[in-house]
Design an enzyme around this catalytic site. Structure first.
Site, PDB file in Angstrom:
ATOM      1  N   THR A 361       0.852  -1.187   0.000  1.00 38.09           N
ATOM      2  CA  THR A 361       0.000   0.000   0.000  1.00 38.09           C
ATOM      3  C   THR A 361       0.896   1.249   0.000  1.00 38.09           C
ATOM      4  OG1 THR A 361      -1.673  -1.207   1.244  1.00 38.09           O
ATOM      5  CG2 THR A 361      -1.953   1.135   1.148  1.00 38.09           C
ATOM      6  N   THR A 379      -3.946   1.318  -2.948  1.00 43.47           N
ATOM      7  CA  THR A 379      -3.215   0.057  -2.981  1.00 43.47           C
ATOM      8  C   THR A 379      -3.618  -0.814  -4.169  1.00 43.47           C
ATOM      9  OG1 THR A 379      -2.622  -1.856  -1.594  1.00 43.47           O
ATOM     10  CG2 THR A 379      -4.936  -1.195  -1.602  1.00 43.47           C
ATOM     11  N   ASN A 381      -3.076  -3.940  -3.131  1.00 41.78           N
ATOM     12  CA  ASN A 381      -3.047  -4.927  -2.059  1.00 41.78           C
ATOM     13  C   ASN A 381      -1.630  -5.428  -1.823  1.00 41.78           C
ATOM     14  OD1 ASN A 381      -4.539  -6.017   0.050  1.00 41.78           O
ATOM     15  ND2 ASN A 381      -4.716  -7.989  -0.960  1.00 41.78           N
ATOM     16  N   ASP A 403      -8.154  -9.949   0.730  1.00 43.61           N
ATOM     17  CA  ASP A 403      -8.531  -9.290   1.978  1.00 43.61           C
ATOM     18  C   ASP A 403      -9.858  -9.790   2.544  1.00 43.61           C
ATOM     19  OD1 ASP A 403      -6.255  -7.826   2.005  1.00 43.61           O
ATOM     20  OD2 ASP A 403      -7.156  -5.919   1.435  1.00 43.61           O
ATOM     21  N   SER A 422     -10.545  -3.332   5.340  1.00 42.56           N
ATOM     22  CA  SER A 422      -9.268  -2.643   5.133  1.00 42.56           C
ATOM     23  C   SER A 422      -8.893  -1.923   6.414  1.00 42.56           C
ATOM     24  CB  SER A 422      -9.400  -1.642   3.986  1.00 42.56           C
ATOM     25  OG  SER A 422      -8.262  -0.811   3.889  1.00 42.56           O
ATOM     26  N   GLY A 444      -0.890  -2.767   5.924  1.00 38.94           N
ATOM     27  CA  GLY A 444      -1.889  -3.753   6.316  1.00 38.94           C
ATOM     28  C   GLY A 444      -2.515  -3.388   7.643  1.00 38.94           C
TER      29      GLY A 444
END
Length: 541
Positions: A361, A379, A381, A403, A422, A444
């Site tokens: 990210t 992002t 991811n 996610d 998120s 994260g």
């Protein structure tokens, strides 16, 4: 008294001051492009959109047109801040049964994180265009032009990029388009090389001339869908055509007289940043030395409580009822604070989710002297997303399906059009109605830890923003392991062990501890800070 951190020569190169405006981002080229837009008369939102496109070129492993994100905006003519949710959502045909699980419940061959079954509907372009058209002053062509040039001329490969490529090359090589761009064929890249992406430049030229529809309804959408479909994914043209940006109210809380504005669901970040700060407000953490055993212990115990609530309640509120007001309640925080023993660690959980977290990210912050503020976290991811590039476009596709929880009936399980949980937390802080700071971080689930620690250091310890960002960090979630950077005092760490903490040492400047980029308003100046754990810089005018 201003607290400063020792041995800051490297970090202080990332600090900048300005009178009129400030940009802090994860890449020097992106920061410079934002400044260029401001110098041409653009406002902070124009600059934010330009930086967004530029960071997707300069740091493609972390974000880009194939991803999504969140943007918090407070323009000078808005009474209240607004929040743009351009997070990717699950394709219409996505289900919890779309991946094969082994006997331990893990996804076979990482299909939810690598390859076509990991791709969600990208939202970044829609988010950037929405922000520009509603709050900016410049044209899409004007803000895209610098990034087109950047993609054509190339970006310098850094040590951090080389490290990312070494980790993910085994997946990138399986996609010819990705191999061509990111592995330089079979040659590979080393630090100091130049990485170009002419296909991406051509894609941005088409978007610049024809607008967003070519991406979501035209030939670019067709290229993305065809690439995903022929590799076994479930993304369709209808999914692309149906994407939309959600305009939301940000979550708002207070901490010791400062107003905290941050991200609502599907991000858990804003709510649990406020929850953690509410817990800390019951203690005089400002009297503790930064990163002393008492300081780290209190942070650890507060994070455990917040992360337990995150695991239990948080999800996309379009699909799940979440007690947001209760989680941000001062009274609730007082009850949680009563659980904290200032001398002994509390057992939290028997599992360690660290191995499932990612440190990817990107985040950037922009502000000017007129009161226009923008905080953006976005992002693809994991680094390099799905490790797939849509054929002929140069667009690296996201792996945001990773996610979602892989269990059925989990609050964060897969559903059509659902957005996965998120922690991205583009955040703003105000004091007496005036801007105080803008910040956020990648990392994260460690984003909450990073942002809370920097906020506390700014408010409780009156630290300079660069010092607060560069100061050693810890991480604690629902496990009993307290992670800390190897720059902390060994004696204080030993005391933590004696208090019952299970400890794990990370690198001195570990990118897994986040990459905060922020700005702070003080004494008529705007001060920028950039995280030495990343390649970022700040620049002011």
């Amino acid at each position: 008294m201003m607290i400063r951190v020792n041995n800051m020569s490297m970090e202080m190169k990332r600090r900048s001051t300005g009178k009129k405006a400030m940009v802090s981002s994860g890449k020097e080229q992106a920061t410079a492009i934002g400044i260029g837009i401001l110098e041409k008369g653009g406002n902070a939102i124009d600059a934010a959109v330009a930086v967004g496109f530029a960071i997707g070129v300069a740091e493609p492993a972390t974000s880009g047109l194939g991803g999504g994100g969140f943007m918090t905006i407070k323009s000078a003519d808005l009474d209240d801040a607004v929040f743009l949710d351009f997070r990717e959502f699950a394709p219409e045909n996505a289900t919890p049964d779309m991946w094969n699980l082994d006997e331990k419940g893990k996804v076979v061959n990482k299909e939810n994180a690598i390859g076509a079954k990991s791709v969600s509907v990208p939202g970044e372009l829609a988010g950037m265009v929405y922000a520009l058209e509603k709050y900016g002053t410049m044209t899409l062509e004007e803000v895209l032009e610098p990034s087109i040039k950047l993609a054509e001329e190339g970006v310098l490969v850094t040590d951090m990029t080389v490290g990312m490529l070494e980790t993910y090359s085994k997946y990138l090589k399986d996609c010819p388009e990705a191999k061509k761009i990111y592995l330089n064929g079979d040659k590979g890249f080393k630090a100091g090389d130049v990485l170009k992406n002419q296909d991406l430049a051509n894609t941005m030229k088409k978007i610049s001339k024809e607008g967003m529809d070519i991406f979501y309804k035209g030939e670019i959408a067709e290229a993305i869908v065809d690439t995903v479909e022929k590799n076994g994914g479930v993304l369709t043209r209808k999914d692309m055509n149906d994407y939309y940006v959600e305009l939301k109210e940000p979550v708002v809380g207070t901490y010791r007289g400062y107003t905290i504005i941050s991200s609502p669901p599907p991000s858990s970040g804003g709510t649990h940043i406020i929850e953690t700060l509410n817990i800390l407000e019951n203690f005089d953490i400002g009297s503790y030395e930064v990163n002393s055993s008492q300081y780290l212990h209190l942070m650890s115990e507060a994070f455990k409580l917040s992360y337990e609530d995150r695991a239990k309640y948080m999800a996309d509120t379009n699909f799940v009822d979440v007690p947001l007001k209760g989680l941000r309640s001062k009274e609730y925080a007082r009850k949680l604070a009563e659980k904290i023993d200032l001398d002994q660690a509390r057992n939290s959980s028997s599992y360690d989710p660290w191995t499932y977290e990612h440190d990817e990210t990107t985040h950037y912050s922009i502000g000017d002297d007129e009161g226009n503020l923008v905080s953006v976290t976005k992002t693809v991811n994991h680094f390099f997303g799905a490790c797939m590039v849509a054929e002929g476009t140069g667009i690296l596709l996201n792996d945001t399906m990773a996610d979602f929880a892989t269990r059925k009936y989990d609050v964060n399980s897969v559903d059509r059009r659902k957005k996965p949980l998120s922690t991205m937390s583009p955040t703003m802080i105000f004091k007496d109605g005036k801007p105080f700071a803008v910040l956020g971080s990648p990392g994260g689930a460690r984003i909450i830890n990073a942002v809370v620690q920097v906020i506390s250091k700014l408010i409780d310890h009156n630290m300079d923003i660069q010092d607060a960002i560069a100061s050693p960090r810890m991480h604690q979630n629902t496990s009993d392991i307290l992670y800390y950077e190897d720059r902390m005092d060994a004696g204080e760490i030993e005391k933590l062990g004696n208090m019952g903490h299970e400890l794990f040492k990370r690198l001195p400047y570990d990118k897994k501890m986040g990459g905060v980029h922020g700005i702070k308003y003080e004494d008529g100046e705007i001060v920028g800070g950039a995280d030495p754990r990343r390649d970022g810089t700040s620049q002011g005018i």
